[in-house]
Design a protein around this motif. Structure first.
Motif, PDB file in Angstrom:
ATOM      1  N   ASP A  12       0.790  -1.217   0.000  1.00 29.42           N
ATOM      2  CA  ASP A  12       0.000   0.000   0.000  1.00 29.42           C
ATOM      3  C   ASP A  12       0.820   1.264   0.000  1.00 29.42           C
ATOM      4  N   HIS A  13       1.647   1.760  -0.199  1.00 29.07           N
ATOM      5  CA  HIS A  13       2.271   3.076  -0.307  1.00 29.07           C
ATOM      6  C   HIS A  13       3.756   2.961  -0.024  1.00 29.07           C
ATOM      7  N   ASP A  14       4.408   2.049  -0.632  1.00 27.50           N
ATOM      8  CA  ASP A  14       5.845   1.899  -0.386  1.00 27.50           C
ATOM      9  C   ASP A  14       6.623   2.240  -1.656  1.00 27.50           C
ATOM     10  N   PRO A  15       7.115   3.486  -1.743  1.00 24.95           N
ATOM     11  CA  PRO A  15       7.862   3.859  -2.941  1.00 24.95           C
ATOM     12  C   PRO A  15       9.205   3.136  -3.058  1.00 24.95           C
ATOM     13  N   ALA A  16       9.715   2.608  -1.954  1.00 21.82           N
ATOM     14  CA  ALA A  16      11.008   1.927  -1.977  1.00 21.82           C
ATOM     15  C   ALA A  16      10.880   0.457  -2.373  1.00 21.82           C
ATOM     16  N   GLY A  17       9.667  -0.042  -2.508  1.00 19.60           N
ATOM     17  CA  GLY A  17       9.466  -1.450  -2.839  1.00 19.60           C
ATOM     18  C   GLY A  17      10.123  -1.861  -4.138  1.00 19.60           C
ATOM     19  N   GLU A  18       9.902  -1.073  -5.180  1.00 22.35           N
ATOM     20  CA  GLU A  18      10.513  -1.399  -6.472  1.00 22.35           C
ATOM     21  C   GLU A  18      12.031  -1.315  -6.388  1.00 22.35           C
ATOM     22  N   GLN A  19      12.526  -0.358  -5.643  1.00 24.35           N
ATOM     23  CA  GLN A  19      13.975  -0.207  -5.489  1.00 24.35           C
ATOM     24  C   GLN A  19      14.557  -1.425  -4.772  1.00 24.35           C
ATOM     25  N   SER A  20      13.865  -1.923  -3.754  1.00 23.89           N
ATOM     26  CA  SER A  20      14.340  -3.102  -3.029  1.00 23.89           C
ATOM     27  C   SER A  20      14.416  -4.319  -3.945  1.00 23.89           C
ATOM     28  N   ILE A  21      13.423  -4.462  -4.812  1.00 29.76           N
ATOM     29  CA  ILE A  21      13.417  -5.591  -5.743  1.00 29.76           C
ATOM     30  C   ILE A  21      14.549  -5.437  -6.756  1.00 29.76           C
ATOM     31  N   ASP A  22      14.771  -4.218  -7.227  1.00 24.06           N
ATOM     32  CA  ASP A  22      15.871  -3.969  -8.171  1.00 24.06           C
ATOM     33  C   ASP A  22      17.220  -4.335  -7.557  1.00 24.06           C
ATOM     34  N   VAL A  23      17.432  -3.946  -6.292  1.00 25.53           N
ATOM     35  CA  VAL A  23      18.689  -4.273  -5.612  1.00 25.53           C
ATOM     36  C   VAL A  23      18.827  -5.788  -5.476  1.00 25.53           C
ATOM     37  N   ALA A  24      17.731  -6.454  -5.098  1.00 21.36           N
ATOM     38  CA  ALA A  24      17.766  -7.911  -4.962  1.00 21.36           C
ATOM     39  C   ALA A  24      18.130  -8.570  -6.293  1.00 21.36           C
ATOM     40  N   GLN A  25      17.564  -8.082  -7.389  1.00 21.96           N
ATOM     41  CA  GLN A  25      17.878  -8.654  -8.697  1.00 21.96           C
ATOM     42  C   GLN A  25      19.350  -8.420  -9.054  1.00 21.96           C
ATOM     43  N   HIS A  26      19.873  -7.302  -8.640  1.00 19.44           N
ATOM     44  CA  HIS A  26      21.262  -6.973  -8.945  1.00 19.44           C
ATOM     45  C   HIS A  26      22.252  -7.899  -8.218  1.00 19.44           C
ATOM     46  N   ILE A  27      21.930  -8.274  -6.973  1.00 23.72           N
ATOM     47  CA  ILE A  27      22.869  -9.087  -6.195  1.00 23.72           C
ATOM     48  C   ILE A  27      22.560 -10.583  -6.247  1.00 23.72           C
ATOM     49  N   LEU A  28      21.522 -10.950  -6.993  1.00 25.76           N
ATOM     50  CA  LEU A  28      21.122 -12.355  -7.099  1.00 25.76           C
ATOM     51  C   LEU A  28      22.025 -13.098  -8.078  1.00 25.76           C
ATOM     52  N   GLU A  29      22.486 -14.274  -7.654  1.00 23.15           N
ATOM     53  CA  GLU A  29      23.273 -15.117  -8.556  1.00 23.15           C
ATOM     54  C   GLU A  29      22.370 -15.704  -9.635  1.00 23.15           C
ATOM     55  N   GLU A  30      22.954 -16.065 -10.759  1.00 25.60           N
ATOM     56  CA  GLU A  30      22.196 -16.689 -11.829  1.00 25.60           C
ATOM     57  C   GLU A  30      21.572 -17.985 -11.306  1.00 25.60           C
ATOM     58  N   GLY A  31      20.295 -18.156 -11.564  1.00 25.50           N
ATOM     59  CA  GLY A  31      19.574 -19.340 -11.087  1.00 25.50           C
ATOM     60  C   GLY A  31      19.054 -19.193  -9.670  1.00 25.50           C
ATOM     61  N   GLY A  32      19.282 -18.037  -9.051  1.00 24.57           N
ATOM     62  CA  GLY A  32      18.826 -17.808  -7.675  1.00 24.57           C
ATOM     63  C   GLY A  32      17.342 -17.488  -7.615  1.00 24.57           C
ATOM     64  N   LYS A  33      16.866 -17.265  -6.402  1.00 22.70           N
ATOM     65  CA  LYS A  33      15.435 -17.057  -6.185  1.00 22.70           C
ATOM     66  C   LYS A  33      15.217 -15.847  -5.286  1.00 22.70           C
ATOM     67  N   ILE A  34      14.268 -14.994  -5.675  1.00 22.00           N
ATOM     68  CA  ILE A  34      13.838 -13.873  -4.840  1.00 22.00           C
ATOM     69  C   ILE A  34      12.444 -14.191  -4.328  1.00 22.00           C
ATOM     70  N   THR A  35      12.255 -14.069  -3.026  1.00 21.62           N
ATOM     71  CA  THR A  35      10.952 -14.292  -2.409  1.00 21.62           C
ATOM     72  C   THR A  35      10.484 -12.985  -1.793  1.00 21.62           C
ATOM     73  N   LEU A  36       9.276 -12.551  -2.152  1.00 19.15           N
ATOM     74  CA  LEU A  36       8.690 -11.349  -1.572  1.00 19.15           C
ATOM     75  C   LEU A  36       7.779 -11.754  -0.431  1.00 19.15           C
ATOM     76  N   ILE A  37       7.787 -10.982   0.654  1.00 19.03           N
ATOM     77  CA  ILE A  37       6.918 -11.272   1.787  1.00 19.03           C
ATOM     78  C   ILE A  37       6.197  -9.999   2.195  1.00 19.03           C
ATOM     79  N   HIS A  38       4.894 -10.129   2.411  1.00 16.27           N
ATOM     80  CA  HIS A  38       4.063  -9.012   2.842  1.00 16.27           C
ATOM     81  C   HIS A  38       3.233  -9.495   4.026  1.00 16.27           C
TER      82      HIS A  38
END
Length: 69
Positions: A12-38
């Motif tokens: 609901d109103h988190d402007p940093a959410g997309e930025q957090s996902i972008d950072v996670a994608q940047h530091i993720l190894e190939e074949g890795g997994k990102i899990t979002l939790i709300h």
């Protein structure tokens, strides 16, 4: 760098959410997994009483499931 990253997000109103996902994608190894939790806060009783019946029924089903767990 990392093979499994857990990213907390607020829908609901988190402007940093997309930025957090972008950072996670940047530091993720190939074949890795990102899990979002709300996490949803429990509604106070005075708010529940004002909800339409179909929403209250859904809340009752959720409470029953929690009790079974």
């Amino acid at each position: 760098m990392y093979t499994n990253i857990l990213v907390p997000v607020v829908f609901d109103h988190d402007p940093a959410g997309e930025q957090s996902i972008d950072v996670a994608q940047h530091i993720l190894e190939e074949g890795g997994k990102i899990t979002l939790i709300h996490i949803l806060e429990e509604l106070p009783a005075y708010v529940e009483s004002q909800l339409p019946l179909e929403h209250r029924n859904r809340l009752d089903a959720t409470k029953a499931a929690k009790e079974q767990l």
